[in-house]
Motif scaffolding. Structure first.
Motif, mmCIF file in Angstrom:
data_model
loop_
_atom_site.group_PDB
_atom_site.id
_atom_site.type_symbol
_atom_site.label_atom_id
_atom_site.label_comp_id
_atom_site.label_asym_id
_atom_site.label_seq_id
_atom_site.Cartn_x
_atom_site.Cartn_y
_atom_site.Cartn_z
ATOM 1 N N ARG A 283 0.843 -1.241 0.069
ATOM 2 C CA ARG A 283 0.048 0.060 0.022
ATOM 3 C C ARG A 283 0.864 1.336 -0.002
ATOM 4 O O ARG A 283 0.424 2.423 0.038
ATOM 5 N N TYR A 284 1.979 1.165 0.105
ATOM 6 C CA TYR A 284 3.071 2.248 0.021
ATOM 7 C C TYR A 284 3.981 1.918 -0.802
ATOM 8 O O TYR A 284 4.415 0.956 -1.335
ATOM 9 N N PRO B 173 3.405 8.056 -2.103
ATOM 10 C CA PRO B 173 2.028 7.525 -2.654
ATOM 11 C C PRO B 173 2.338 6.502 -3.869
ATOM 12 O O PRO B 173 1.516 5.588 -4.122
ATOM 13 N N PRO C 148 8.311 7.551 2.262
ATOM 14 C CA PRO C 148 7.148 7.003 1.796
ATOM 15 C C PRO C 148 6.481 7.972 0.995
ATOM 16 O O PRO C 148 6.543 8.934 1.036
#
Length: 93
Positions: free
Chosen positions: A51-52, A63, A61
């Protein structure tokens, strides 16, 4: 108690129907029938996607995979957490 007896008797028809008349090895017949009359094993669920993503240069991190804005020179780098002197100099405190 009667419900528990019914649950214990469920496999009997599937395991005991159609037995050969001279039964030479009850263990072998039971083993064969248990293996071949069981439902197939459930398949494993597919792995969940990550998810990252991380910046290719600073490992912050982000998107989407690639380079973050500060490393690409598009946005200013935010002050780091835990760097009290640097954050105060930049006016974040």
């Amino acid at each position: 108690m009667a419900g528990a007896r019914k649950q214990r008797r469920r496999p009997r028809p599937g395991l005991l129907s159609g037995l050969p008349s001279p039964l030479h090895s009850a263990v072998a017949v039971l083993r064969y029938r248990l293996r071949h009359k069981l439902p197939p094993a459930p398949t494993a669920a597919p792995p969940t996607p990550v998810r990252y993503a991380e910046c290719a240069r600073c490992h912050d991190p982000v998107p989407r995979p690639g380079t973050c804005g500060p490393c690409a020179g598009i946005t200013p780098r935010p002050p780091g957490v835990g760097c009290g002197a640097a954050a105060t100099r930049l006016g974040a405190a």
